[in-house]
Design an enzyme around this catalytic site. Structure first.
Site: not given
Length: 372
Positions: A125, A137, A314, A69, A24-25, A272, A256, A250
């Site tokens: 991770s 993974r 909302c 990375g 899923y990267c 990122d 942001c 965030c």
């Protein structure tokens, strides 16, 4: 002391280079930005400019977050130079924070000694039990990585390294709900952050309805049985906000504008998840590091977090302000709410009464709210 509002750095010292190929990267596509093949690594010239630029602003806390990375590909000596530059350009009493997110594959005694000596906070991770983790993974040849990650956790325990778990919630583990958080607690992990998998076209993406159930289920366990035993970043952040202390995530913020991303080349981006040519702010070798926070493109990015017409009226608008901009890109229009909006609405409705009760209880116990 600088008049610039404090900000943090999220640094990619090796760009998108990684020793794994997780299913899923999202970040591997960033390799397209850099035509040169082979290993990528931040030069000492860029490193020194970056560290000196932030340290000389004399913020109350200078925060360096190292990601990828896989940042450990830069090597232990790279991070020894990081610390040396921080010491050279800092002054007595200046507080410096280093955090590093890793898949854990390269961690050994030397890494752990470095982390312990200089008080690095490590994010490891891990997506849960072995059959779950190994399903997504993987190494480049398809082998699971759970055994090595578990060994790295044990090694950090032995060296008294501060670390937390980053768990990607995906199609393989989302139905576990509270059982997933309970598994982490039972295995000795006290700090957990959940990140929902939501990328264009991935079979591992979470469904909004299922993610709402996941949040409610894990919250029920955390608030009843896990409170005081395990820190869950989402819940801690929202609880702090209920107590009048700005949260650290965030995703739930109004703007942001807390950090900038530095690529290994010195190129600067607002996030990122926004490492795209059209969002490039410039290069830190060409301008003072604080100037990027005043860049028109950065101001645009920061402000559009809160500009979601569908959120007006909302009940829960001030809880998330439309959710993560990265998730909103998936629907092709950042002025639309996150695809996970139904999940957040379900969770906020479910959890708010108990969050308010916890906030009141903590406020009565102590005049100061707990750290996030």
């Amino acid at each position: 002391m600088s008049d610039t509002r404090p900000f943090q750095l999220l640094i990619k010292p090796v760009g998108a280079d990684c020793n794994l190929r997780c299913d899923y990267c999202f970040y591997l596509r960033a390799q397209e930005l850099y035509a040169e093949r082979g290993r990528h690594i931040m030069s000492d010239e860029v490193l020194e400019r970056m560290v000196s630029g932030l340290m000389q602003l004399r913020f109350p806390q200078s925060v360096f977050a190292w990601q990828g990375g896989e940042p450990t590909l830069a090597g232990v000596d790279f991070f020894r130079r990081v610390v040396a530059f921080q010491q050279r350009y800092g002054i007595s009493g200046q507080f410096v924070s280093n955090s590093l997110q890793t898949n854990g594959i390269l961690l050994d005694e030397e890494w752990c000694r470095l982390f312990r000596e200089y008080h690095f906070l490590v994010g490891l991770s891990m997506d849960g039990p072995q059959h779950i983790h190994d399903s997504v993974r993987k190494t480049g040849d398809g082998r699971g990585t759970w055994e090595k990650v578990r060994q790295s956790a044990h090694l950090m325990d032995q060296h008294n390294v501060e670390y937390n778990i980053l768990c990607v919630v995906n199609a393989a583990n989302i139905r576990m709900g509270a059982d997933l958080l309970r598994w982490f607690v039972d295995n000795g992990f006290s700090y957990v952050q959940f990140i929902p998998c939501l990328e264009p076209g991935l079979e591992h993406n979470v469904d909004a309805d299922a993610y709402g159930d996941f949040l409610c289920s894990t919250f029920d366990y955390w608030s009843k049985d896990g409170f005081g035993k395990v820190s869950v970043r989402d819940f801690d952040s929202i609880l702090s906000a209920r107590m009048g202390v700005p949260g650290v995530m965030c995703t739930y913020g109004r703007r942001c504008n807390h950090y900038i991303v530095i690529e290994h080349t010195g190129d600067v981006y607002p996030c990122d998840f926004y490492v795209y040519d059209e969002w490039k702010l410039g290069n830190l070798m060409d301008a003072p590091i604080e100037s990027f926070m005043q860049h028109d493109l950065y101001r645009q990015f920061a402000g559009q977090k809160n500009k979601v017409p569908a959120c007006r009226g909302c009940t829960w608008r001030k809880m998330c302000y439309g959710g993560c901009q990265k998730d909103r890109r998936i629907v092709g229009d950042v002025t639309q709410p996150s695809p996970l909006c139904p999940a957040y609405k379900k969770f906020f409705a479910h959890a708010t009464p108990r969050l308010n009760a916890l906030a009141k209880r903590l406020a009565n116990r102590s005049p100061a709210p707990p750290p996030v």
